[in-house]
Each structure stands twice: as structure tokens, then as C-alpha cells.
Write a protein that holds these residues in place. Structure first.
Motif, short mmCIF file in Angstrom:
data_model
loop_
_atom_site.label_atom_id
_atom_site.label_comp_id
_atom_site.label_asym_id
_atom_site.label_seq_id
_atom_site.Cartn_x
_atom_site.Cartn_y
_atom_site.Cartn_z
N LEU A 605 0.84 -1.21 0.00
CA LEU A 605 0.00 0.00 0.00
C LEU A 605 0.87 1.25 0.00
O LEU A 605 1.92 1.28 0.66
CB LEU A 605 -0.87 0.04 1.26
N LEU A 606 0.44 2.26 -0.74
CA LEU A 606 1.07 3.59 -0.67
C LEU A 606 0.08 4.53 0.02
O LEU A 606 -1.12 4.44 -0.22
CB LEU A 606 1.34 4.15 -2.07
N GLU A 607 0.61 5.43 0.84
CA GLU A 607 -0.27 6.41 1.47
C GLU A 607 0.17 7.82 1.08
O GLU A 607 1.35 8.04 0.78
CB GLU A 607 -0.26 6.26 2.99
N PRO A 608 -0.76 8.79 1.09
CA PRO A 608 -0.37 10.16 0.77
C PRO A 608 0.43 10.78 1.91
O PRO A 608 0.04 10.70 3.07
CB PRO A 608 -1.70 10.89 0.57
N ILE A 609 1.57 11.35 1.56
CA ILE A 609 2.42 12.07 2.51
C ILE A 609 2.25 13.56 2.23
O ILE A 609 2.27 13.99 1.07
CB ILE A 609 3.91 11.66 2.35
N MET A 610 2.09 14.35 3.28
CA MET A 610 1.78 15.76 3.12
C MET A 610 2.97 16.63 3.54
O MET A 610 3.69 16.32 4.50
CB MET A 610 0.57 16.15 3.99
N ASP A 611 3.17 17.73 2.79
CA ASP A 611 4.09 18.78 3.24
C ASP A 611 3.32 19.66 4.20
O ASP A 611 2.29 20.23 3.84
CB ASP A 611 4.55 19.63 2.05
N VAL A 612 3.82 19.78 5.43
CA VAL A 612 3.12 20.58 6.45
C VAL A 612 4.05 21.71 6.90
O VAL A 612 5.24 21.49 7.13
CB VAL A 612 2.74 19.70 7.67
N ALA A 666 -2.92 23.34 21.78
CA ALA A 666 -1.53 23.31 22.27
C ALA A 666 -0.89 24.70 22.28
O ALA A 666 0.06 24.94 23.01
CB ALA A 666 -0.70 22.37 21.40
N THR A 667 -1.43 25.62 21.45
CA THR A 667 -0.79 26.96 21.33
C THR A 667 -1.73 28.08 21.77
O THR A 667 -1.52 29.23 21.41
CB THR A 667 -0.35 27.20 19.87
N GLN A 668 -2.78 27.72 22.51
CA GLN A 668 -3.77 28.70 22.96
C GLN A 668 -4.33 29.52 21.79
O GLN A 668 -4.51 30.73 21.88
CB GLN A 668 -3.17 29.63 24.03
N GLY A 669 -4.54 28.82 20.67
CA GLY A 669 -5.18 29.46 19.51
C GLY A 669 -4.24 30.29 18.65
O GLY A 669 -4.67 30.91 17.68
N ARG A 670 -2.92 30.30 18.98
CA ARG A 670 -2.01 31.19 18.24
C ARG A 670 -1.25 30.47 17.13
O ARG A 670 -0.55 31.10 16.35
CB ARG A 670 -1.03 31.84 19.22
N GLY A 671 -1.35 29.15 17.05
CA GLY A 671 -0.64 28.41 16.01
C GLY A 671 -1.50 28.23 14.77
O GLY A 671 -2.71 28.05 14.86
N THR A 672 -0.89 28.29 13.60
CA THR A 672 -1.60 28.02 12.34
C THR A 672 -0.74 27.06 11.52
O THR A 672 0.46 26.90 11.79
CB THR A 672 -1.85 29.30 11.52
N PHE A 673 -1.34 26.44 10.51
CA PHE A 673 -0.56 25.54 9.66
C PHE A 673 -1.14 25.50 8.26
O PHE A 673 -2.29 25.87 8.03
CB PHE A 673 -0.52 24.13 10.26
N THR A 674 -0.31 25.09 7.30
CA THR A 674 -0.81 24.79 5.95
C THR A 674 -0.32 23.39 5.61
O THR A 674 0.72 22.94 6.09
CB THR A 674 -0.28 25.77 4.88
N MET A 675 -1.08 22.73 4.76
CA MET A 675 -0.76 21.34 4.41
C MET A 675 -1.10 21.12 2.96
O MET A 675 -2.16 21.54 2.50
CB MET A 675 -1.60 20.42 5.32
N GLN A 676 -0.18 20.49 2.23
CA GLN A 676 -0.53 20.12 0.86
C GLN A 676 0.14 18.80 0.49
O GLN A 676 1.14 18.41 1.07
CB GLN A 676 -0.17 21.22 -0.12
N PHE A 677 -0.45 18.14 -0.48
CA PHE A 677 0.01 16.82 -0.91
C PHE A 677 1.44 16.90 -1.42
O PHE A 677 1.79 17.79 -2.20
CB PHE A 677 -0.93 16.30 -2.00
N SER A 678 2.28 15.95 -0.99
CA SER A 678 3.67 15.91 -1.45
C SER A 678 3.88 14.73 -2.40
O SER A 678 4.25 14.90 -3.54
CB SER A 678 4.60 15.80 -0.25
N ALA A 679 3.62 13.52 -1.89
CA ALA A 679 3.85 12.31 -2.72
C ALA A 679 3.19 11.12 -2.06
O ALA A 679 2.78 11.18 -0.90
CB ALA A 679 5.36 12.06 -2.85
N PHE A 680 3.10 10.02 -2.81
CA PHE A 680 2.66 8.75 -2.22
C PHE A 680 3.91 7.98 -1.79
O PHE A 680 4.92 7.96 -2.50
CB PHE A 680 1.88 7.92 -3.24
N ASP A 681 3.84 7.32 -0.62
CA ASP A 681 4.97 6.52 -0.16
C ASP A 681 4.45 5.26 0.54
O ASP A 681 3.29 5.21 0.95
CB ASP A 681 5.85 7.34 0.78
N ARG A 682 5.35 4.27 0.71
CA ARG A 682 4.96 2.99 1.31
C ARG A 682 4.41 3.21 2.71
O ARG A 682 4.95 3.98 3.49
CB ARG A 682 6.16 2.04 1.39
N VAL A 683 3.34 2.53 3.03
CA VAL A 683 2.78 2.59 4.38
C VAL A 683 3.77 1.91 5.32
O VAL A 683 4.22 0.80 5.05
CB VAL A 683 1.42 1.87 4.43
#
Length: 683
Positions: A605-612, A666-683
Motif C-alpha cells: 500500500l502507498l499512502e499520501p504524505i503531506m508537506d506541512v 496546544a498553542t492557545q489558539g495562536r498556532g496556524t498551519f498549511t498542508m498540501q500533498f507531497s507524494a505517495f509513499d509505502r505505508v
């Protein structure tokens, strides 16, 4: 000086500026667009994103959430320029909206936050614009915010985007003291009047206290332009006077050639900096005449064709977006060549069909104005196209052409949905059909075992908005299951399979024998098929049927029902019997041989790995990193940006569900993030 009232639009293609406004979420794109509409007289009231009143964010979900979801089109006029604007989303889940806007634009404005500089999604859209060779300007917005640093933001454009930003303005003050800008081309100081909401502004001599700094940056501007223009270089080296007209012409030429990115600044929210930005759009960004002619392929001969932006040439138009507004299909198109007339017929070469245009519309977000005809350079809405979809070409039957289609990413996340009532059941398929016509990154299918509908998209927010729109726009209620990751399957070693199909169907005998070999390919290689079968084994006319049967069988996977990818299929041989061979037999036999090969194959199986990318204040960095580690993430880099830390990591998508809630707590509402698809890799 004050705001211009909109005059009648003059139909002169050299005055057209087809531009997009693109940026990271929350950099202020929509606010910039709202001010442009106000100062050009297109809107008579400033719409604020935070009040849910932005003209360009007209969908209910956009107003409720204060974000742009769908790219909106509008047309306005400033001085002699007719500006057709597409305001694009900044959230990574809606990247396809940016992709299809950039496909049809001649120029773009990158909006950057003066505090954050180049942020992750602005980097993504910048790379998309590179791919489509779109000339750009940069506007450093939010100069009034605490921590605003114009020069640091410009520096981040060099470091993170590898671009050549050239400052044609510098700010006067920053944060609460931001009062205006210095125009380095004309060496004037521009101040805005707060009482008139920035509609009134004055150009004057530069204050003596600012003159040395202005001269220093004027020198840097001349130096940067002289490196790209021989005539300016000669004058600069011989210390001759360089006029503002000569400088403007050289900057325009370098911008259109994508050798330079002119940089301006302001605060859209505080109504400062927009009028010079409008001037710069007309001065530096290209008209349809300044960009290379659009290329296409003749559907029959495969010959490459060019289409010049001329009204009387053959028609070439591209549908870049389809919307279902109030249940009716509205197609957005860019006309590259020729003209469209309301009530006339056009040809879609992909479908090999004629379609009738019932109406042509000039768009202003979700408001429309009827046009009798539109021609090269126009971006318009079309009503009446029943079957044509996103990325398809409209042309004349006498001069058929395929314009280049857009790349669309595959979905990476799924949810199971089921209708709440019988009435919802009846509407569901119809509603989903409408959404998939609008959005090429959205897919749906039926799970035969559970009877549920599986909806797949680009991220949690993407699917959340679709569910919300179902209820608000189509009054369709659904129960929603937990998100599921969309996996892929691969084989890890070569495998062989063979099958014989022999059956009598409606009195006719069907026979086929197929032998195949499956081989693993490199990650991302897709699925390839080659035939090495001798002609006496399998006649050539049956080879496509074998390929079709095998490819269809791969879609359902083998291990867990996910599609098989990165696979080489070799047809080694088989057997054909005269009078009994048929496409049906070879198609079914190909699928059977494939199934037999997979039964003996080693499958993974390959799973999607994300750039975060996670943005957290220094105090919370430890908690953010340990949380990523607990999710199986690999931290790749940590870098400071203003008063926050930027953590870059790669994390399996399966471990990222509910991350936004965890990060907030964890950051009292001050943390943000972005995430996008990078590649498929082995589970």
C-alpha cells in the motif's frame, strides 16, 4: 486627486489587462480587489471581508468564513485600461481555482503580507504562475500592521521565490506611522486622506527628511533596470538624465519578459496604496497583444497552430471554469482569437459536437450584464453550453483546435455520506453531479458493499465546504462519516498471469487467451502498456481491447480495493481462434489474466504524505514539534520569521485528522498551519 468614476469601456485590445490577484490565505487579496472596485467606481461602498460583505466573496460560505473559495471574475476601468480581474482563493484546498485562473491570465499581482512576507501558499501559487509563464508585480500589503517590514518582505521574495523584485516605491513609515509611499520613478511623495476613505490623495515634493533615503533607493532602481536594458545602461554609465518615461518603458519591457517583478506597497484595509497599484497595472502588465499567441493542436492532423488575438481571425476560446449558479450552468471562458455572438453556434472538438450560446455575460462577481458579442481578449460568462466542461476548447467547425488542457490533481481524502431522508436521496446524485461539473478535483462513487456514497477531495476544508453548500444551496441533508485516506496499491516484484475466456453469448462463440507480465515502475511513473504479442497470437485490432480490460481491472485494486499505480504491463502473447475472436472476449480475458497475475504478486500500500508548515510563537515550539513527532512526522527544518517559528515537516495524511484542533489547543489558539500533498509513499 480623487477616485475615478467608471466611464464606458472602450473596446481596444491593447488597453486590456487580464490579471489575477493571488496570495497566501489572509494576505489581503480580496481586500485589495474590493478597494480596486471602489476606486474605479465599480462599487459604491467598500465591502469588508471581516464583515462578510466583500463583493467578490459572494458565496454564503465565503462570507461566513471570511475566506475566498471560488475564483470570481470582474471587469473595471482605470484611466485607459480595461482591467479584467480574477480574485483567486489562498487556501491550499482550492489550488485548482488558482490553476485554472492562471491558465487564462496575461499577468498577475502577488499580494504579500508585510509581516509574514512569502508564506507557503504564496510560494505554491508563484510556482504555478512560473509554469504558465505569467508576468507578475508584487504588492506588499498590511504596512499598517505591528511588525510590518517592507524590506524584509522584499528580501523573502528573493530568497524563497528566486525572483528579481525591484522596488518602484518605498513606504513612508510603518505600522501605526504608515502614511504613504514615495514613487521612485517620478520622485514624488504620495499621501492618502483618511477622511475620504483613501479616495482623495496628494502627490507632492518629497519631504527633506526623506530625500536622502529616496535618492538611495532611486539609485538602486536605476541600477537594477540598467542591468536589463542596454539603452538605460548607456545613459546610467555616462550619468545622463533618465526620464520617467524611459524608465517606465524599460520596466514594462523587463516585467513582460519576466526578468523583473516591480514591487509596490500599501495597506488595503486602511485605503492606502491602491491607486498607484492601478496605475502600475496599466503601465507594466501586458495586454493580450504583448504575450505570445496561444498555441493549439489540430484534432486530426496533430499540427501545432497559433492564434493571434484578432477579432476577425478563427475562433479559439477556452472554458476555464464551470459554475452552477441557482441550478443553471454558467461557463467561464477566455477568448484568445475571433469572436462569440449571442445566439450563435460553436464547436467543441473534444465532444465533436456543436453547442448553442444562448447568452454572453460580462461578469461582476455573481452579478451579470448581457453582451451581444465578445471578442479576443475578453473573459466572459456563457449560458447555454449543455455538455462542454472545464478545460475544453470552443472553436469553429471549419478551424478545429485543441487548446492545452489544465493539470488537475487527484483527490487525497474521502468521506462517506448518506442522505438523511428519502427526499434527500432523490436529490443527492443530481447535486453531486453539479458539484463535479464545477470542480474537477472533486470525485464521488458508490460503495457497493455499504451503499454509501464516497466523496473524495483535496482536504478536510474542501469536503466540509461541499457538505455545507449541499445544505445551504441545494437543501440536501446528509450524514457524514469520518474522513478516510485515499491509498494506492503497487506491486513490489514482477508477476505473470494468463487466462482463457471461452463462452457462448447469444448464440455466438467467444474465445480468447491472454498472457501478460506485470512489472513495478518508479514512483509516480503511472501505468504503461506495451504489446510484444506476435500478430499470429493476437491480431492487432484486439490489442486495445486487452489493454482496456486490464486498465479497468486495475482501478478496483486487489489488496484493499484502491487503484494500482506505477505499473508496467507487457502483453507477452496469447491465442486467437478464427470466427470466435471478439473485442469482448479479449477485454474480459485481459482482466482475468491481470487478476491471476495479481494473485501471485507481492502487493504493498502507498499512502499520501503531506508537506506541512506550522507557524507557532517561540514559546509553543516544543509542544508543536512533539505533536508532529507523535504523528509519525519528520521535521525537515525550523526557521524564524518575525516573532514566530516556521516548522517544515512531512507527515502521513492518515495521522493529520483533527490536527487543527490539536494545534489550537496546544498553542492557545495562536498556532496556524498549511498542508498540501507531497507524494505517495509505502505505508
Amino acid at each position: 486627486m480623487s477616485q475615478k468614476k467608471e466611464a464606458p469601456v472602450k473596446k481596444n485590445i491593447s488597453s486590456y489587462r487580464n490579471i489575477g490577484i493571488m496570495a497566501h490565505i489572509d494576505a489581503g487579496k480580496t481586500t485589495v480587489t474590493e478597494r480596486i472596485l471602489y476606486y474605479t467606481g465599480k462599487s459604491h461602498k467598500i465591502g469588508e471581508v471581516h464583515d462578510g460583505e466583500a463583493v467578490m466573496d459572494w458565496m454564503q460560505d465565503e462570507q461566513d468564513r471570511g475566506i475566498t473559495i471560488t475564483s470570481a471574475v470582474t471587469t473595471c476601468q482605470w484611466n485607459q485600461s480595461v482591467i479584467q480581474i480574477i480574485d483567486t482563493p489562498g487556501h491550499v484546498d482550492f489550488t485548482v481555482e488558482v490553476e485554472r485562473a492562471l491558465r487564462v491570465l496575461d499577468g498577475a499581482i502577488g499580494v504579500f503580507c508585510a509581516v509574514g512576507g512569502v508564506e507557503p501558499q504564496s510560494e505554491t501559487v508563484w510556482r504555478q504562475a512560473d509554469r504558465y509563464a505569467v508576468p507578475r508585480m508584487a504588492f506588499i500589503n498590511k504596512m499598517d500592521r505591528t511588525g510590518a517590514d517592507f524590506f524584509k518582505a522584499v528580501d523573502s521574495i528573493i530568497k524563497k521565490l528566486g525572483a528579481n523584485p525591484v522596488m518602484i516605491q518605498i513606504p513612508v513609515g510603518a505600522e501605526d506611522n504608515f502614511t504613504g509611499v514615495i514613487d521612485l520613478i517620478n520622485m514624488m511623495q504620495i499621501r492618502w486622506d483618511d477622511e475620504s476613505l483613501g479616495a482623495e490623495y496628494t502627490r507632492s515634493e518629497i519631504d527633506e527628511t526623506l530625500l536622502d533615503k529616496a535618492l538611495e533607493f532611486r539609485e538602486k532602481l536605476l541600477e537594477a533596470v540598467s542591468e536589463l536594458d542596454d539603452e538605460i545602461m548607456e545613459k546610467y554609465l555616462s550619468e545622463e538624465e533618465i526620464s520617467s518615461q524611459e524608465l517606465t518603458a524599460a520596466i514594462r519591457k523587463a516585467t513582460i519578459a519576466r526578468k523583473m517583478v516591480p514591487v509596490l506597497c500599501g495597506s488595503a484595509l486602511k485605503n492606502k496604496g491602491i491607486q498607484p497599484l492601478l496605475d502600475a497595472i496599466g503601465l507594466f502588465l501586458p495586454s493580450p497583444l504583448d504575450v505570445p499567441p496561444v498555441k493549439g493542436i489540430h484534432p486530426e492532423t496533430g499540427e501545432e497552430m497559433e492564434f493571434l488575438p484578432r477579432k476577425n481571425d478563427p475562433l479559439a476560446a477556452l472554458i476555464f471554469k464551470v459554475s452552477m449558479i441557482e441550478g443553471r450552468k454558467l461557463s467561464f471562458a477566455r477568448i484568445y482569437s475571433g469572436k462569440l455572438v449571442a445566439g450563435s453556434e460553436v464547436f467543441n472538438p473534444l465532444l465533436n459536437k456543436k453547442e448553442k450560446l444562448s447568452r454572453i455575460l460580462l461578469m461582476h462577481a455573481n452579478k451579470k450584464e448581457r453582451l451581444q458579442e465578445a471578442s479576443a481578449g475578453d473573459i466572459i460568462g456563457i449560458v447555454g453550453l449543455k455538455e462542454s466542461g472545464t478545460g475544453e476548447t470552443l472553436c469553429s467547425q471549419e478551424h478545429p483546435v485543441f487548446l492545452e488542457k489544465m493539470d488537475v490533481q487527484d483527490p487525497v481524502i474521502s468521506i462517506a455520506i448518506e442522505p438523511k431522508t428519502h427526499a434527500d436521496q432523490e436529490k443527492l446524485d443530481d447535486v453531486l453531479e453539479k458539484f463535479t461539473i464545477e470542480d474537477p478535483t472533486l470525485r464521488f462513487s458508490k460503495d457497493e458493499e455499504t451503499g454509501q456514497t464516497i466523496l473524495s477531495g483535496m482536504g478536510e476544508l474542501h469536503l466540509e465546504i461541499i457538505i455545507s453548500r449541499m445544505l445551504k444551496e441545494f437543501k440536501t441533508n446528509v450524514n457524514v462519516g469520518n474522513p478516510q485516506v485515499v491509498y494506492r496499491e503497487v506491486i513490489t516484484a514482477p508477476a505473470r498471469g494468463q487466462a482463457v475466456f471461452e463462452r457462448e453469448i447469444t448464440g455466438k462463440s467467444h474465445f480468447a487467451e491472454v498472457r501478460i507480465r506485470l512489472e513495478p515502475l518508479d514512483r509516480g511513473a503511472g501505468v504503461s502498456f506495451i504489446s510484444k504479442a506476435p500478430g499470429e497470437d493476437i491480431p492487432e485490432q484486439y490489442i486495445p481491447a486487452v489493454e482496456q480490460g486490464i486498465r479497468e481491472s486495475l482501478e478496483g485494486g486487489f489488496l484493499k480495493g484502491y487503484p494500482l499505480v506505477d505499473l508496467g504491463i507487457v502483453l507477452e502473447g496469447g491465442r486467437f481462434e478464427e470466427g470466435s475472436g471478439s473485442e469482448l472476449a479479449f477485454s474480459v480475458c485481459g482482466a482475468m489474466a491481470c487478476k491471476n497475475a495479481l494473485e501471485s504478486a507481492s502487493i504493498a500500500l502507498l499512502e499520501p504524505i503531506m508537506d506541512v508548515e506550522v507557524f507557532v510563537p517561540d514559546a509553543y515550539m516544543g509542544e508543536a514539534i512533539s505533536d508532529l513527532n507523535s504523528r509519525g512526522g519528520k521535521v525537515e527544518s525550523i526557521s524564524p520569521n518575525a516573532d514566530i517559528q516556521v516548522i517544515k515537516a512531512v507527515v502521513p495524511l492518515a495521522k493529520m485528522f483533527g490536527y487543527s484542533t490539536a494545534l489550537r489547543s496546544a498553542t492557545q489558539g495562536r498556532g496556524t498551519f498549511t498542508m498540501q500533498f507531497s507524494a505517495f509513499d509505502r505505508v
